[in-house]
Motif scaffolding. Structure first.
Motif, PDB file in Angstrom:
ATOM      1  N   ASN A   1      16.658  12.981   5.293  1.00  0.00           N
ATOM      2  CA  ASN A   1      15.334  13.397   6.120  1.00  0.00           C
ATOM      3  C   ASN A   1      15.628  12.632   7.387  1.00  0.00           C
ATOM      4  OD1 ASN A   1      13.438  13.903   3.637  1.00  0.00           O
ATOM      5  ND2 ASN A   1      14.674  12.217   2.954  1.00  0.00           N
ATOM      6  N   ILE A   2      14.959  13.235   8.478  1.00  0.00           N
ATOM      7  CA  ILE A   2      15.185  13.033   9.869  1.00  0.00           C
ATOM      8  C   ILE A   2      13.814  12.581  10.399  1.00  0.00           C
ATOM      9  CG2 ILE A   2      16.119  13.692  12.058  1.00  0.00           C
ATOM     10  CD1 ILE A   2      17.962  15.743  10.672  1.00  0.00           C
ATOM     11  N   PHE A   3      13.565  11.613  11.148  1.00  0.00           N
ATOM     12  CA  PHE A   3      12.474  11.025  11.583  1.00  0.00           C
ATOM     13  C   PHE A   3      12.594  10.580  13.114  1.00  0.00           C
ATOM     14  CE2 PHE A   3      11.962  10.397   7.098  1.00  0.00           C
ATOM     15  CZ  PHE A   3      10.789  11.078   6.876  1.00  0.00           C
ATOM     16  N   THR A   4      11.663  10.575  14.094  1.00  0.00           N
ATOM     17  CA  THR A   4      11.856   9.952  15.444  1.00  0.00           C
ATOM     18  C   THR A   4      11.147   8.569  14.769  1.00  0.00           C
ATOM     19  OG1 THR A   4       9.551  10.623  15.702  1.00  0.00           O
ATOM     20  CG2 THR A   4      11.322  12.012  16.715  1.00  0.00           C
ATOM     21  N   LYS A   5      11.152   7.589  15.438  1.00  0.00           N
ATOM     22  CA  LYS A   5      10.940   6.327  15.112  1.00  0.00           C
ATOM     23  C   LYS A   5       9.255   6.241  15.262  1.00  0.00           C
ATOM     24  CE  LYS A   5      14.960   3.796  17.100  1.00  0.00           C
ATOM     25  NZ  LYS A   5      15.478   2.969  17.951  1.00  0.00           N
ATOM     26  N   GLU A   6       8.457   6.968  15.841  1.00  0.00           N
ATOM     27  CA  GLU A   6       7.083   7.047  15.864  1.00  0.00           C
ATOM     28  C   GLU A   6       6.777   7.854  14.629  1.00  0.00           C
ATOM     29  OE1 GLU A   6       3.554   9.330  18.319  1.00  0.00           O
ATOM     30  OE2 GLU A   6       5.441   9.343  19.061  1.00  0.00           O
ATOM     31  N   GLU A   7       7.409   8.667  14.245  1.00  0.00           N
ATOM     32  CA  GLU A   7       7.167   9.588  12.859  1.00  0.00           C
ATOM     33  C   GLU A   7       7.192   8.573  11.698  1.00  0.00           C
ATOM     34  OE1 GLU A   7       8.292  14.216  14.350  1.00  0.00           O
ATOM     35  OE2 GLU A   7       9.719  12.700  13.238  1.00  0.00           O
ATOM     36  N   PHE A   8       8.242   7.878  11.941  1.00  0.00           N
ATOM     37  CA  PHE A   8       8.733   6.747  10.844  1.00  0.00           C
ATOM     38  C   PHE A   8       7.589   5.922  10.736  1.00  0.00           C
ATOM     39  CE2 PHE A   8      11.015   3.702   8.330  1.00  0.00           C
ATOM     40  CZ  PHE A   8      11.486   4.621   7.454  1.00  0.00           C
ATOM     41  N   ALA A   9       7.077   5.362  11.715  1.00  0.00           N
ATOM     42  CA  ALA A   9       5.960   4.439  11.655  1.00  0.00           C
ATOM     43  C   ALA A   9       4.640   4.823  11.067  1.00  0.00           C
ATOM     44  CB  ALA A   9       5.434   4.158  13.252  1.00  0.00           C
ATOM     45  N   ALA A  10       4.486   6.178  10.810  1.00  0.00           N
ATOM     46  CA  ALA A  10       3.551   6.580  10.021  1.00  0.00           C
ATOM     47  C   ALA A  10       3.938   6.581   8.718  1.00  0.00           C
ATOM     48  CB  ALA A  10       3.082   8.051  10.337  1.00  0.00           C
ATOM     49  N   VAL A  11       5.038   6.676   8.449  1.00  0.00           N
ATOM     50  CA  VAL A  11       5.485   6.529   6.949  1.00  0.00           C
ATOM     51  C   VAL A  11       5.310   5.029   6.549  1.00  0.00           C
ATOM     52  CG1 VAL A  11       7.370   6.705   5.316  1.00  0.00           C
ATOM     53  CG2 VAL A  11       7.081   8.204   7.008  1.00  0.00           C
ATOM     54  N   GLU A  12       5.674   4.208   7.514  1.00  0.00           N
ATOM     55  CA  GLU A  12       5.576   2.755   7.306  1.00  0.00           C
ATOM     56  C   GLU A  12       4.153   2.308   6.810  1.00  0.00           C
ATOM     57  OE1 GLU A  12       8.993   0.125   9.292  1.00  0.00           O
ATOM     58  OE2 GLU A  12       8.052   1.362  10.687  1.00  0.00           O
ATOM     59  N   GLU A  13       3.219   2.925   7.408  1.00  0.00           N
ATOM     60  CA  GLU A  13       1.936   2.444   7.311  1.00  0.00           C
ATOM     61  C   GLU A  13       1.438   2.536   5.665  1.00  0.00           C
ATOM     62  OE1 GLU A  13      -0.706   4.570   9.988  1.00  0.00           O
ATOM     63  OE2 GLU A  13       0.286   3.598  11.763  1.00  0.00           O
ATOM     64  N   LYS A  14       2.061   3.800   5.268  1.00  0.00           N
ATOM     65  CA  LYS A  14       1.780   3.817   3.782  1.00  0.00           C
ATOM     66  C   LYS A  14       2.389   3.085   2.875  1.00  0.00           C
ATOM     67  CE  LYS A  14       1.280   8.958   4.598  1.00  0.00           C
ATOM     68  NZ  LYS A  14       1.859  10.259   4.348  1.00  0.00           N
ATOM     69  N   ASP A  15       3.338   2.029   3.294  1.00  0.00           N
ATOM     70  CA  ASP A  15       3.888   1.209   2.555  1.00  0.00           C
ATOM     71  C   ASP A  15       4.062   0.004   3.152  1.00  0.00           C
ATOM     72  OD1 ASP A  15       5.932   0.488   0.537  1.00  0.00           O
ATOM     73  OD2 ASP A  15       7.512   0.936   1.817  1.00  0.00           O
ATOM     74  N   ALA A  16       3.207  -0.859   2.588  1.00  0.00           N
ATOM     75  CA  ALA A  16       3.048  -2.310   2.952  1.00  0.00           C
ATOM     76  C   ALA A  16       4.370  -3.112   2.705  1.00  0.00           C
ATOM     77  CB  ALA A  16       1.774  -2.948   2.295  1.00  0.00           C
ATOM     78  N   VAL A  17       4.671  -3.823   3.754  1.00  0.00           N
ATOM     79  CA  VAL A  17       6.082  -4.427   3.477  1.00  0.00           C
ATOM     80  C   VAL A  17       5.691  -5.948   3.121  1.00  0.00           C
ATOM     81  CG1 VAL A  17       8.203  -5.271   5.083  1.00  0.00           C
ATOM     82  CG2 VAL A  17       6.975  -3.271   5.688  1.00  0.00           C
ATOM     83  N   PRO A  18       6.409  -6.176   1.667  1.00  0.00           N
ATOM     84  CA  PRO A  18       6.340  -7.593   1.383  1.00  0.00           C
ATOM     85  C   PRO A  18       6.855  -8.747   2.361  1.00  0.00           C
ATOM     86  CG  PRO A  18       7.440  -5.960   0.034  1.00  0.00           C
ATOM     87  CD  PRO A  18       7.473  -5.483   1.139  1.00  0.00           C
ATOM     88  N   ALA A  19       6.293  -9.855   2.154  1.00  0.00           N
ATOM     89  CA  ALA A  19       6.537 -10.768   3.234  1.00  0.00           C
ATOM     90  C   ALA A  19       8.208 -11.161   3.094  1.00  0.00           C
ATOM     91  CB  ALA A  19       5.697 -12.164   3.173  1.00  0.00           C
ATOM     92  N   ASP A  20       8.589 -11.045   1.956  1.00  0.00           N
ATOM     93  CA  ASP A  20      10.263 -11.430   2.037  1.00  0.00           C
ATOM     94  C   ASP A  20      11.078 -10.007   1.989  1.00  0.00           C
ATOM     95  OD1 ASP A  20       9.458  -9.760  -0.362  1.00  0.00           O
ATOM     96  OD2 ASP A  20      10.278 -11.162  -1.828  1.00  0.00           O
ATOM     97  N   HIS A  21      10.299  -9.119   2.652  1.00  0.00           N
ATOM     98  CA  HIS A  21      11.328  -7.731   2.818  1.00  0.00           C
ATOM     99  C   HIS A  21      12.165  -7.457   1.611  1.00  0.00           C
ATOM    100  CE1 HIS A  21      10.095  -8.220   6.889  1.00  0.00           C
ATOM    101  NE2 HIS A  21      10.370  -9.502   6.951  1.00  0.00           N
ATOM    102  N   SER A  22      11.871  -7.473   0.285  1.00  0.00           N
ATOM    103  CA  SER A  22      12.598  -7.398  -0.783  1.00  0.00           C
ATOM    104  C   SER A  22      12.455  -5.983  -1.272  1.00  0.00           C
ATOM    105  CB  SER A  22      11.954  -8.239  -2.026  1.00  0.00           C
ATOM    106  OG  SER A  22      10.708  -8.039  -2.374  1.00  0.00           O
TER     107      SER A  22
END
Length: 389
Positions: A33-54
């Motif tokens: 899958n190919i994303f621009t960094k702006e497009e990927f930021a939208a994907v990240e919003e749906k996936d909360a990042v744990p504090a330990d980045h695990s």
């Protein structure tokens, strides 16, 4: 075979498309899958990042981030694509992995699978669950066309018998690179052999300093031709398989069988009489002896007697003798033609006429399964795959 879902995150759309196409062309099981960094930021919003980045990114096994290493981007599954080879790094303790963005596709895939294995601890799954047939090809003299016949039978099995075929050469200077294009980069067979034996108590092969067990993915080492025949990327110089002991070559062949990728293994031993080659001739279900139309029957007899001394009369019973490059064509049906019986202790089962059997494109020989040659290869293949009575 591992199916990984990969995201390429880059603001250079042309690079992203080119990189994605190159990766899929080499390893078609990968989903890119190919994303621009702006497009990927939208994907990240749906996936909360744990504090330990695990955790891995949502829905992706690997994220290829086009840019230098950044602490904020450090997360499992992230590989940074850097602009200079000097910027590459692999730090298993911090999880920092940077690979050169303009590496050959085969090299990039090898890096991706190795990093994925180290990050997840996952190993290639053995899903064979079926019998793998082993057919060997040998010759008592060079120039008989043993490798050409072996590759032609492999192509016949792949194209017309719907078999998944693995080709391996045990010649001193292996012939894989003559028939299969090997793009730059990627791991060679030597690296696979090292990893296969490093965790076993073998004093000839050094262990890694950290002692970590690492079993590599096949995709890191494989090259394939236009028809799907696969082989290990050859090592420059002398073939490392030649130096393996009988037990080691058995382990090597077993690892190929247990990969679950193949139905047939075609082994081209050529004129080799190394311990590894002789072991492969013993383990094969059928062996094809490729001979000349005319030649020294004394040498051929000595060769066959030597094989029988090591492996008994069974070596001869499962052997099919083929006269290759026969100049005088006497008819269209050569199979089981007993008219040309010679003085050898092993009668010929068939002959193959001398004609245009391959073409050359960019230094790679393409076997042509056409005309009399193709017809006889088809008959030989049918005979080889018949169950032994």
């Amino acid at each position: 075979m591992e199916n990984l879902n990969i995201a390429i995150v880059t603001d250079d759309k042309e690079y992203g498309k080119a990189c994605g196409r190159a990766i899929i062309n080499v390893c078609r099981t990968l989903v890119v899958n190919i994303f621009t960094k702006e497009e990927f930021a939208a994907v990240e919003e749906k996936d909360a990042v744990p504090a330990d980045h695990s955790r891995f990114y949502y829905g992706f096994d690997i994220v290829l981030w086009d840019g230098p290493f950044c602490e904020e981007r450090l997360r499992k599954g992230t590989i940074f694509l850097v602009d200079k080879p000097s910027m590459t790094c692999r730090n298993t303790q911090t999880g920092q992995y940077c690979i050169y963005k303009y590496s050959p596709a085969q090299q990039m895939i090898a890096d991706i699978f190795e990093i994925y294995s180290r990050q997840t601890g996952r190993k290639p799954a053995n899903i064979s669950g079926h019998d793998v047939h082993v057919f060997a090809f040998c010759s008592w003299a060079g120039g008989c066309g043993c490798s050409t016949v072996a590759m032609a039978v492999a192509q016949e099995l792949e194209r017309f018998h719907n078999r998944r075929v693995f080709y391996m050469s045990l010649e001193e200077l292996e012939s894989t690179g003559e028939f299969i294009k090997c793009s730059p980069g990627g791991r060679t067979m030597s690296y696979y052999i090292y990893n296969l034996f490093k965790d076993k108590k073998n004093p000839r092969i050094r262990r890694e300093e950290d002692g970590e067990e690492y079993r590599p993915f096949f995709e890191s080492f494989i090259v394939r031709d236009d028809f799907g025949i696969e082989a290990f990327r050859p090592t420059k110089g002398r073939n490392p398989l030649v130096d393996l002991t009988s037990a080691e070559i058995c382990t090597f062949v077993e690892s190929v069988m247990n990969s679950g990728r193949y139905d047939v293994i075609v082994i081209d031993t050529g004129t080799s009489i190394s311990e590894a080659a002789l072991t492969c001739l013993e383990m094969a279900e059928k062996t094809c002896l490729v001979s000349r139309e005319t030649g020294s029957f004394v040498r051929e007899t000595h060769y066959l007697q030597y094989l029988m001394t090591l492996g008994g009369e069974d070596m001869l019973r499962k052997m099919i003798k083929v006269k290759n490059r026969v100049r005088l064509i006497k008819g269209s049906d050569y199979f089981n033609n007993k008219a040309d019986e010679d003085e050898s202790i092993l009668p010929s089962s068939m002959t193959i006429g001398e004609n245009n059997i391959y073409s050359e494109e960019a230094g790679i020989y393409k076997v042509l399964l056409e005309g009399n040659f193709g017809n006889n290869i088809s008959k030989l293949t049918n005979f080889i795959v018949q169950p032994t009575r």
